[in-house]
Every structure is written in C-alpha cells, then in structure tokens.
Design a protein around this motif. Sequence first.
Motif: not given
Length: 117
Positions: A11-17, A65-85
């Motif tokens: 649970x996060x407030x509007x505008x949060x990450x 677009x402009x709020x979320x960023x996807x990334x991956x670390x193949x050495x850790x076998x992990x994918x991320x989704x950074x969600x802002x705003x």
Amino acid sequence: QVHLVESGGGLVQPGGSLRLSCAASGFTFSSYAMGWYRQAPGKERELVADIFSTGSRTNYADSVKGRFTISRDNSRKTVYLQMNSLKPEDTAVYYCNAIRNLYENYWGKGTLVTVSS
C-alpha cells in the motif's frame, strides 16, 4: 522447475514510489525477455513494461512512460520495476513474465500494489 517470485508490492499513497522485484529460477534467465504486466479488478491483463534479454531495449505502456523504469540484473536472475509518482489507477496485481518463444512463456503469481490515501 521454473519459478518467478514477485515481491515489493504493498500500500502506497498517491505520488509515492515502490520497487518491485522478480526473482527467477529454473531456466536460463539471460536468454529470456522479461516483462511486467498488471491486472486491475474487472479489467484485462495489460503490459506495463518489458526488456530484452540483454537489457539493451525496453518498452513501456503509454500510461507509465516517464514514471516507471524496468531493469534487470542477469547475474542475480532478477528483474525490477521502479514505480514513481504512483496514481490510484496504478492499483493492480503486478505479474512477472519470462518469454523466449511461444512454448517457453512463464508467469509469476503476482504481487498486489494498492495506491490510495
């Protein structure tokens, strides 16, 4: 056996990450494109973002677009989704997806993101 385990929802407030993670096992992670999808109550599952196996290209839904960023670390076998705003309309269950071809297409069980004051 293939496993995709999402974490980081809540649970996060509007505008949060929030930062979602998806830990993969049971397949050659670096050979798969990875994606994040979401499904809100009463709606179809939709693509949020995806990333090539090498991380060289990414793709985003217009709504994030402009709020979320996807990334991956193949050495850790992990994918991320950074969600802002974050907005209330981002509320959904977020699913991790791994795909190499029509027959090698795997899903996690999802993590719930709720954006509310």
